[in-house]
Motif scaffolding. Structure first.
Motif, short mmCIF file in Angstrom:
data_model
loop_
_atom_site.label_atom_id
_atom_site.label_comp_id
_atom_site.label_asym_id
_atom_site.label_seq_id
_atom_site.Cartn_x
_atom_site.Cartn_y
_atom_site.Cartn_z
N GLN A 84 -3.59 10.98 -23.41
CA GLN A 84 -4.13 10.49 -24.69
C GLN A 84 -5.62 10.81 -24.82
OE1 GLN A 84 -3.38 6.33 -25.29
NE2 GLN A 84 -1.15 6.57 -25.13
N ALA A 85 -6.35 10.70 -23.72
CA ALA A 85 -7.79 11.01 -23.76
C ALA A 85 -8.01 12.49 -24.07
CB ALA A 85 -8.44 10.64 -22.43
N VAL A 86 -7.15 13.35 -23.50
CA VAL A 86 -7.29 14.79 -23.75
C VAL A 86 -6.95 15.09 -25.22
CG1 VAL A 86 -6.64 17.09 -22.98
CG2 VAL A 86 -6.60 15.20 -21.37
N THR A 87 -5.86 14.48 -25.70
CA THR A 87 -5.45 14.72 -27.07
C THR A 87 -6.50 14.23 -28.07
OG1 THR A 87 -3.18 14.35 -26.35
CG2 THR A 87 -3.56 14.35 -28.71
N GLU A 88 -7.02 13.04 -27.82
CA GLU A 88 -7.93 12.44 -28.79
C GLU A 88 -9.34 13.04 -28.73
OE1 GLU A 88 -7.87 8.16 -28.27
OE2 GLU A 88 -5.68 8.20 -28.33
N HIS A 89 -9.79 13.42 -27.55
CA HIS A 89 -11.19 13.80 -27.41
C HIS A 89 -11.42 15.22 -26.93
CE1 HIS A 89 -11.94 9.57 -28.09
NE2 HIS A 89 -11.19 9.25 -27.04
N GLY A 90 -10.35 15.95 -26.60
CA GLY A 90 -10.51 17.29 -26.05
C GLY A 90 -11.29 18.23 -26.96
N ALA A 91 -10.97 18.21 -28.25
CA ALA A 91 -11.63 19.13 -29.17
C ALA A 91 -13.11 18.79 -29.32
CB ALA A 91 -10.93 19.10 -30.53
N VAL A 92 -13.41 17.49 -29.43
CA VAL A 92 -14.80 17.10 -29.60
C VAL A 92 -15.61 17.45 -28.35
CG1 VAL A 92 -16.31 15.09 -29.69
CG2 VAL A 92 -14.45 15.32 -31.34
N VAL A 93 -15.03 17.21 -27.18
CA VAL A 93 -15.76 17.52 -25.95
C VAL A 93 -16.00 19.03 -25.85
CG1 VAL A 93 -15.63 17.52 -23.43
CG2 VAL A 93 -15.00 15.47 -24.71
N LEU A 94 -15.03 19.83 -26.30
CA LEU A 94 -15.24 21.28 -26.28
C LEU A 94 -16.39 21.68 -27.21
CD1 LEU A 94 -14.33 24.00 -25.18
CD2 LEU A 94 -12.66 24.16 -27.04
N ARG A 95 -16.44 21.05 -28.39
CA ARG A 95 -17.55 21.36 -29.31
C ARG A 95 -18.89 20.91 -28.75
NH1 ARG A 95 -14.27 18.70 -34.01
NH2 ARG A 95 -12.45 20.02 -33.76
N VAL A 96 -18.88 19.76 -28.07
CA VAL A 96 -20.11 19.28 -27.44
C VAL A 96 -20.57 20.28 -26.37
CG1 VAL A 96 -21.04 17.51 -25.89
CG2 VAL A 96 -19.76 16.83 -27.93
N CYS A 97 -19.62 20.72 -25.54
CA CYS A 97 -19.98 21.68 -24.48
C CYS A 97 -20.51 22.97 -25.09
CB CYS A 97 -18.75 21.99 -23.62
SG CYS A 97 -18.19 20.59 -22.62
N ARG A 98 -19.91 23.39 -26.21
CA ARG A 98 -20.34 24.62 -26.87
C ARG A 98 -21.74 24.46 -27.43
NH1 ARG A 98 -16.56 26.42 -31.70
NH2 ARG A 98 -17.28 24.37 -32.33
N ALA A 99 -22.01 23.27 -28.00
CA ALA A 99 -23.35 23.04 -28.56
C ALA A 99 -24.40 23.02 -27.46
CB ALA A 99 -23.37 21.72 -29.33
N VAL A 100 -24.04 22.45 -26.31
CA VAL A 100 -25.04 22.30 -25.25
C VAL A 100 -25.21 23.61 -24.48
CG1 VAL A 100 -25.52 21.11 -23.07
CG2 VAL A 100 -24.65 19.83 -25.03
N LEU A 101 -24.10 24.33 -24.24
CA LEU A 101 -24.13 25.48 -23.33
C LEU A 101 -23.90 26.83 -23.99
CD1 LEU A 101 -22.02 24.01 -20.42
CD2 LEU A 101 -24.43 24.62 -20.27
#
Lengths: 166, 202
Positions: A7-24
């Motif tokens: 559930q954590a991956v489904t709900e937050h996976g996309a946002v975390v990927l965008r955060v990683c992209r913004a930071v790195l």
């Protein structure tokens, strides 16, 4: 946490990927995402049931992004200043996303602004939560996020238009 | 497309879904390799509706019908087995193949390793016996009670069947009332009927 980790991956996976992209940037974002979720999976059973999962994941992603950036810095000569915000970064030639210019502009932000934009605007965390992750006061986090967005408006204007949305 | 940077920052990038799917698959592989997962699961389409298949490192731990509510079953696995649960991986592919063969009438029993940790005590004794009821035949709840060593525990046999964590594989559908009527089934009576008809026809 007793809820299935899926559930954590489904709900937050996309946002975390965008955060990683913004930071790195797009290239190293995948590594940071993988390290974040592997690490989160291991710690998941110990997370309290009422924890803010997104803030927790972003906190882990922040630490992983720091690690990934350090590893990258050991491999390559660091570039202190990105000279032209619209020039594609030499280490990301394969990225040809339509919004690639935006991510180039984000990459060119000073670190604190970039992090505060990523954690507040991309992840949607409130300023006090952002401050807890990046250090400093909530007011400073708010200012850095606002300065970052202001700078993006001036450096990133795809059709020569500048949005007036505040 | 908007040129508002705030809005653009929160929009999905092109190809993001594919990228996330690949990252998710890689996560399952890495987590399995280092034994960080309590449970993996997948869905399987079947003639009796979508089945949830879940496994631990030791074996298949849960098979669930749609009417059991797959989300609730997963939540319950999170509490009973462990919450490090991810969808995907290859662990359940052999079971999916065996179930396909079973529904096609090409297979009468299952060879995959089972993890019976969700059943204890008398219920576990009952489940162990159920595996001995031959394909295509039935036993009454009373007969199962006798075979499980507690002839008077007919109702307990009923609840062991009703809480069977591994329906179809552990064939509780082969237990019927002594008057020949079907009794109950955790997957619903139409499903029980269908499984018994399948086994009679094969």
């Amino acid at each position: 946490m007793k809820r299935p980790f899926e559930q954590a991956v489904t709900e937050h996976g996309a946002v975390v990927l965008r955060v990683c992209r913004a930071v790195l940037g797009p290239t190293e974002a995948d590594d940071a995402w993988s390290e974040t979720f592997l690490s989160a999976l291991r710690a998941w059973p110990d997370l309290p049931d009422d924890a803010n999962v997104r803030a927790w994941l972003v906190t882990i992603a922040h630490r992983k992004a720091v690690d990934v950036a350090r590893a990258g810095a050991r491999r390559a000569v660091p570039v202190a200043v990105v000279p032209d915000a619209t020039a594609p970064r030499a280490d990301q030639p394969e990225e040809a996303l339509p919004d690639g210019d935006l991510w180039t502009a984000v990459a060119a932000l000073p670190e604190k602004q970039r992090l505060c934009v990523a954690y507040h605007h991309v992840a949607g965390l409130p300023h006090p939560e952002v401050a807890r992750i990046v250090g400093g006061t909530p007011a400073a986090a708010r200012r850095a996020a606002a300065d970052g967005i202001a700078r993006l408006r001036s450096t990133y204007a795809p059709h020569g238009r500048v949005s007036t949305h505040v | 497309m908007s040129d508002n940077p705030i809005q653009l920052l929160t929009e999905p990038a092109s190809g993001e879904d594919e990228r996330l799917a690949a990252l998710h698959a890689a996560l399952v592989t890495r987590a399995s390799a280092e034994s960080s997962l309590d449970v993996t699961y997948r869905l399987l389409d079947s003639p009796v509706g979508p089945l949830l298949l879940a496994a631990t490192e030791n074996g298949v731990v849960r098979v669930a019908f749609e009417i059991e509510d797959h989300d609730r079953v997963l939540e319950s696995l999170g509490s009973s087995v462990g919450s490090r649960i991810l969808r995907g991986g290859v662990r359940l592919d052999p079971l999916a193949r065996e179930l396909d063969d079973y529904f096609a009438g090409r297979r009468q029993g299952f060879d995959v390793p089972l993890d019976l940790r969700l059943a204890r005590g008398f219920r576990l004794t009952v489940l162990r016996h159920l595996g001995e009821i031959p394909y295509g035949s039935t036993e009454s709840y009373g007969e199962v009670a006798v075979a499980s060593g507690s002839p008077r525990a007919v109702r307990a046999v009923g609840s062991a069947c009703a809480t069977n964590p591994l329906p179809i594989i552990v064939p509780c559908h082969r237990v019927v009332r002594s008057d020949g009527s079907l009794g109950g089934y955790l997957g619903g009576l139409p499903t029980k009927k269908r499984l018994l008809a399948l086994e009679r026809a094969a």
